[in-house]
Design a protein around this motif. Sequence first.
Motif, short mmCIF file in Angstrom:
data_model
loop_
_atom_site.label_atom_id
_atom_site.label_comp_id
_atom_site.label_asym_id
_atom_site.label_seq_id
_atom_site.Cartn_x
_atom_site.Cartn_y
_atom_site.Cartn_z
N LYS A 147 0.85 -1.19 0.00
CA LYS A 147 0.00 0.00 0.00
C LYS A 147 0.88 1.23 0.00
O LYS A 147 1.79 1.36 0.82
N GLY A 148 0.62 2.15 -0.93
CA GLY A 148 1.35 3.41 -0.96
C GLY A 148 1.01 4.25 0.27
O GLY A 148 -0.05 4.10 0.87
N TRP A 149 1.93 5.10 0.62
CA TRP A 149 1.78 5.97 1.78
C TRP A 149 1.23 7.33 1.34
O TRP A 149 1.77 7.94 0.42
N LYS A 150 0.21 7.81 2.01
CA LYS A 150 -0.32 9.14 1.72
C LYS A 150 0.76 10.20 1.95
O LYS A 150 0.84 11.18 1.22
N SER A 151 1.59 9.98 2.96
CA SER A 151 2.66 10.93 3.28
C SER A 151 3.68 11.06 2.16
O SER A 151 4.41 12.03 2.10
N PHE A 152 3.75 10.05 1.30
CA PHE A 152 4.74 10.04 0.22
C PHE A 152 4.03 9.99 -1.14
O PHE A 152 4.46 9.28 -2.05
N ASN A 153 2.94 10.75 -1.28
CA ASN A 153 2.19 10.85 -2.54
C ASN A 153 1.82 9.48 -3.11
O ASN A 153 2.00 9.22 -4.29
N ASN A 154 1.28 8.62 -2.28
CA ASN A 154 0.88 7.26 -2.64
C ASN A 154 2.03 6.41 -3.19
O ASN A 154 1.82 5.47 -3.94
N SER A 155 3.23 6.77 -2.81
CA SER A 155 4.41 5.98 -3.16
C SER A 155 4.91 5.34 -1.87
O SER A 155 4.12 5.05 -0.97
N PHE A 156 6.20 5.15 -1.76
CA PHE A 156 6.79 4.52 -0.59
C PHE A 156 7.87 5.42 -0.02
O PHE A 156 8.41 6.27 -0.74
N PRO A 157 8.22 5.24 1.25
CA PRO A 157 9.23 6.13 1.86
C PRO A 157 10.55 6.18 1.11
O PRO A 157 11.17 7.22 1.02
N GLY A 158 11.00 5.08 0.56
CA GLY A 158 12.27 5.08 -0.17
C GLY A 158 13.41 5.60 0.68
O GLY A 158 14.25 6.35 0.19
N SER A 159 13.44 5.18 1.94
CA SER A 159 14.39 5.75 2.90
C SER A 159 15.27 4.68 3.54
O SER A 159 14.84 3.55 3.73
N ILE A 160 16.47 5.09 3.87
CA ILE A 160 17.38 4.30 4.69
C ILE A 160 17.66 5.17 5.92
O ILE A 160 17.97 6.35 5.78
N PHE A 161 17.54 4.59 7.09
CA PHE A 161 17.78 5.31 8.34
C PHE A 161 19.10 4.83 8.92
O PHE A 161 19.36 3.63 8.99
N ILE A 162 19.94 5.79 9.34
CA ILE A 162 21.26 5.46 9.88
C ILE A 162 21.45 6.22 11.18
O ILE A 162 21.18 7.43 11.24
N SER A 163 21.93 5.53 12.20
CA SER A 163 22.15 6.17 13.50
C SER A 163 23.16 5.37 14.32
O SER A 163 23.38 4.19 14.07
N ALA A 164 23.72 6.05 15.29
CA ALA A 164 24.54 5.36 16.29
C ALA A 164 23.70 5.08 17.53
O ALA A 164 24.16 4.41 18.45
N ASP A 165 22.48 5.58 17.56
CA ASP A 165 21.58 5.45 18.72
C ASP A 165 20.39 4.56 18.34
O ASP A 165 19.53 4.97 17.56
N PRO A 166 20.31 3.35 18.90
CA PRO A 166 19.23 2.45 18.53
C PRO A 166 17.84 2.94 18.94
O PRO A 166 16.86 2.66 18.25
N VAL A 167 17.75 3.69 20.02
CA VAL A 167 16.44 4.19 20.47
C VAL A 167 16.00 5.37 19.60
O VAL A 167 14.84 5.46 19.20
#
Length: 109
Positions: free
Chosen positions: A32-52
Amino acid sequence: MNRHPQIKNKTRIIIGDGLIGVFDRGEGKGRKGWKSFNNSFPGSIFISADPVAIDSVMASIIIRERKRHQLRILSTEYLSDAMNNGLGICEINEEKSEFKKINYSIMKI
């Protein structure tokens, strides 16, 4: 598990896959496409040193999308518990505004 010194003291980077993303727990047929992303998908990679912090950011994005679909908001209490156990920063941002405690930035390529 992250409180154990053999893990906590060795963790350097956490990577979260948000390329497609599921906001509805996978219920129903197909992607299901996301309304937040114009009925597409986030297309994101999240990177952090903090797991929380990384879980807080991803949870915040899912909460916003669930609200747009009038779905029940799921508990994020586990993130507060993790912060209270010294595992990182918890900040849930249900509105599309800046995070105050988490240093969050977007890189577009």
